[in-house]
Design an enzyme around this catalytic site. Structure first.
Site, PDB file in Angstrom:
ATOM      1  CG  ASP A  57       4.212  -5.625   9.946  1.00  0.00           C
ATOM      2  OD1 ASP A  57       3.305  -6.066   9.226  1.00  0.00           O
ATOM      3  OD2 ASP A  57       4.094  -4.592  10.639  1.00  0.00           O
ATOM      4  CG  HIS A 100      -0.522   0.336   2.484  1.00  0.00           C
ATOM      5  ND1 HIS A 100       0.064  -0.574   3.315  1.00  0.00           N
ATOM      6  CD2 HIS A 100      -0.505   1.516   3.167  1.00  0.00           C
ATOM      7  CE1 HIS A 100       0.413   0.022   4.450  1.00  0.00           C
ATOM      8  NE2 HIS A 100       0.077   1.292   4.381  1.00  0.00           N
ATOM      9  CG  HIS A 111       5.337  -0.931   3.955  1.00  0.00           C
ATOM     10  ND1 HIS A 111       4.555  -1.392   2.927  1.00  0.00           N
ATOM     11  CD2 HIS A 111       4.641  -1.197   5.089  1.00  0.00           C
ATOM     12  CE1 HIS A 111       3.438  -1.914   3.424  1.00  0.00           C
ATOM     13  NE2 HIS A 111       3.478  -1.811   4.732  1.00  0.00           N
TER      14      HIS A 111
HETATM   15  C1  BG6 Z   1       1.218  -2.389   7.478  1.00  0.00           C
HETATM   16  C2  BG6 Z   1       1.822  -3.083   8.664  1.00  0.00           C
HETATM   17  O1  BG6 Z   1       1.632  -2.990   6.288  1.00  0.00           O
HETATM   18  O2  BG6 Z   1       1.631  -1.019   7.468  1.00  0.00           O
HETATM   19  C3  BG6 Z   1       1.428  -2.384   9.953  1.00  0.00           C
HETATM   20  O3  BG6 Z   1       1.371  -4.431   8.696  1.00  0.00           O
HETATM   21  C4  BG6 Z   1       1.770  -0.919   9.892  1.00  0.00           C
HETATM   22  O4  BG6 Z   1       2.082  -3.000  11.076  1.00  0.00           O
HETATM   23  C5  BG6 Z   1       1.212  -0.283   8.615  1.00  0.00           C
HETATM   24  O5  BG6 Z   1       1.206  -0.283  11.033  1.00  0.00           O
HETATM   25  C6  BG6 Z   1       1.715   1.137   8.449  1.00  0.00           C
HETATM   26  O6  BG6 Z   1       1.051   1.730   7.366  1.00  0.00           O
HETATM   27  P1  BG6 Z   1       0.817   3.310   7.298  1.00  0.00           P
HETATM   28  O7  BG6 Z   1       0.147   3.524   5.989  1.00  0.00           O
HETATM   29  O8  BG6 Z   1      -0.029   3.673   8.483  1.00  0.00           O
HETATM   30  O9  BG6 Z   1       2.186   3.931   7.389  1.00  0.00           O
END
Ligand code: BG6
Length: 488
Positions: free
Chosen positions: A235, A178, A240
């Site tokens: 995770d 995402h 990311h």
């Molecule tokens: C998710 C993780 O992919 O991304 C979570 O599984 C994390 O642990 C989250 O909190 C963070 O996403 P964002 O968009 O809030 O930075």
């Protein structure tokens, strides 16, 4: 250039498995609502939710309306929701049990093009694909969107990928990260490849170090059993942070075509220097939060959140990585992420090298620094040395000042979109540029696996850090050893 998408004949549909789950209610349906409100969904698109709950369409629509209203807040418009409601249908299906997939055939009658979105546990991906195939619902005009985690190491990732590939070819498989849907992450491509300014400097000659931080104030938020099996490295880093690293480090792609972009990202992942065995002690830091204060409130220790006691899962990780290629040889890429840190900050810092010789005797010069803040606010700031306006004796006095570009201010009034809005739209438009290709996911796991194996072999346990701090002190030493420090 990306192929223009030509929808096949007949209606189109998106089928969301796990439609009453947390992700669907918090992200997917609100995203579809906003897309619909902005006129970005084609009029012929049906949205079919599927989950185990034995509820009817009415009850399902009511659930979706409540979820959308909560997410949209004051932006909720009942008339816009009524339009979305007309598209909605619901099929109760136990996908992990003996659910009869032919139940989908009715709602999918006359639909030419189908996107299946698997918002379920990855352990169900294989079964769902097989059953779609057996029911004749996985034809060439259908594709699949899957969420992370795609495995917890290379072997399990490959196994899931094989299960997907048995039904959906790679060009019909969309793996979500995402972060790739975030506006500010997209803007990295614009910053690097739509400006001439940076590219000549974007290499080891001018750049001393790169820092990528994704800090969260939240804890594990009721996801203990999942999280405890994954930890921060699986995770967050595997997906990311490595995606951000790829966007910073990759060569300019020939165009925005899915394979042009993803080929460049894979080259970066394959150039990551493996961190093996005893090296993990010098190149990585693991931490786990203990009791402390988060967002001004007392926060329990990670181990106490489980109700189950001790754990050796890391909630913080810092890594000194190297991209071994001509552009980046010798430049450290520091990665840092953790839960229960002092602020919610995602940023990339590009620290340039100092000038080779200073002619300004009265001031210590600070090397230029480009800070790209991804969240919570989106801004780009470039620190430059400036003369202070004075007539001082004995030479000029200088001061570092920031050239600031606040995207929030520049585009005031434009709603910040949910990352899933863009990703859903791209999946509906059959464009894979923002989705992770199989070799990309597997190359990322290969690098992560070497670190995790090193941790296991060296019995490298997480160091405690109080909730609300910037992680264990080792994280500062990691950079200190190279004469560097974190920029918060
Ligand atoms: C998710 C993780 O992919 O991304 C979570 O599984 C994390 O642990 C989250 O909190 C963070 O996403 P964002 O968009 O809030 O930075």
């Amino acid at each position: 250039m990306a192929k223009p998408h030509t929808p096949s004949d007949g209606r189109r549909a998106i089928v969301i498995f796990g439609a009453t789950g947390d992700l669907a209610l918090r992200m997917l349906f609100p995203s579809l609502y906003f897309l619909d409100m902005d006129g970005l969904l084609t009029h012929d698109l049906k949205i079919i939710g599927s989950a185990r709950s034995a509820i009817d369409r009415e009850a399902f629509c009511a659930k979706i309306e409540a979820a959308v209203a909560e997410r949209a807040g004051t932006a909720f418009d009942p008339a816009a929701f009524a339009r979305l409601r007309d598209r909605l249908d619901y099929v109760s299906l136990d996908v992990g049990g003996d659910g009869d997939f032919s139940a989908l055939s009715g709602p999918l009658k006359g639909v030419g093009e189908i996107v299946y979105y698997l918002s379920t546990s990855p352990s169900l991906y294989g079964a769902i694909c097989e059953k779609l195939k057996a029911a004749g619902l996985a034809h060439k005009n259908s594709r699949i969107v899957v969420e992370k985690p795609i495995g917890r190491d290379l072997a399990s990732c490959a196994e899931i990928n094989d299960q997907l590939a048995a039904t959906f070819s790679e060009d019909r498989t969309f793996r979500i990260d995402h972060y790739l849907g975030k506006e500010a992450v997209q803007n990295l491509l614009a910053l690097r490849f739509a400006n001439t300014l940076f590219e000549p400097l974007w290499n080891k000659v001018s750049i001393e170090q790169v820092q990528i931080t994704v800090a969260e104030t939240v804890g594990v938020e009721g996801r203990w059993s999942y999280y405890n099996d994954f930890g921060a490295i699986r995770d967050m880093v595997q997906n990311h942070l490595l995606q951000l690293l790829c966007l910073v480090a990759m060569e300019p792609p020939a165009d925005l075509d899915p394979d042009s972009v993803r080929n460049e990202k894979v080259k970066v992942l394959r150039s990551l220097r493996p961190i093996k065995g005893g090296e993990v002690e010098r190149k990585t830091v693991r931490g786990q939060y203990t009791e402390g204060v988060a967002d001004g409130l007392p926060a329990p220790a990670y181990a106490d959140e489980s109700g189950g006691g001790e754990s050796s899962t890391e909630t913080f990780v810092a890594i000194c990585a190297h991209v071994d290629n001509w552009r980046w040889a010798g430049v450290p890429f520091y990665l840092r992420t953790g839960k229960r840190l002092p602020s919610r900050t995602s940023q990339i810092v590009i620290q340039f090298r100092p000038v080779p010789h200073s002619i300004f005797e009265r001031t210590e010069l600070l090397a230029n620094r480009l800070t790209i803040r991804l969240q919570p606010e989106e801004n780009i700031s470039l620190t430059l040395m400036n003369k202070t306006p004075s007539l001082a004796r004995g030479g000029m006095e200088l001061k570092p000042l920031a050239l600031n570009l606040s995207l929030d201010t520049a585009f005031k009034g434009s709603r910040r979109r949910i990352a899933y809005e863009r990703l859903l739209l791209e999946a509906l438009n059959n464009n894979q540029t923002l989705f992770v290709r199989r070799d990309e996911a597997e190359a990322a796991w290969t690098w992560i696996d070497s670190i995790v194996t090193g941790w296991d072999d060296m019995s490298f346990e997480p160091t405690p850090y109080p909730a609300g701090s910037w992680g264990p002190s080792d994280a500062f030493t990691l950079l200190g050893l190279n004469g560097h420090r974190w920029y918060d």
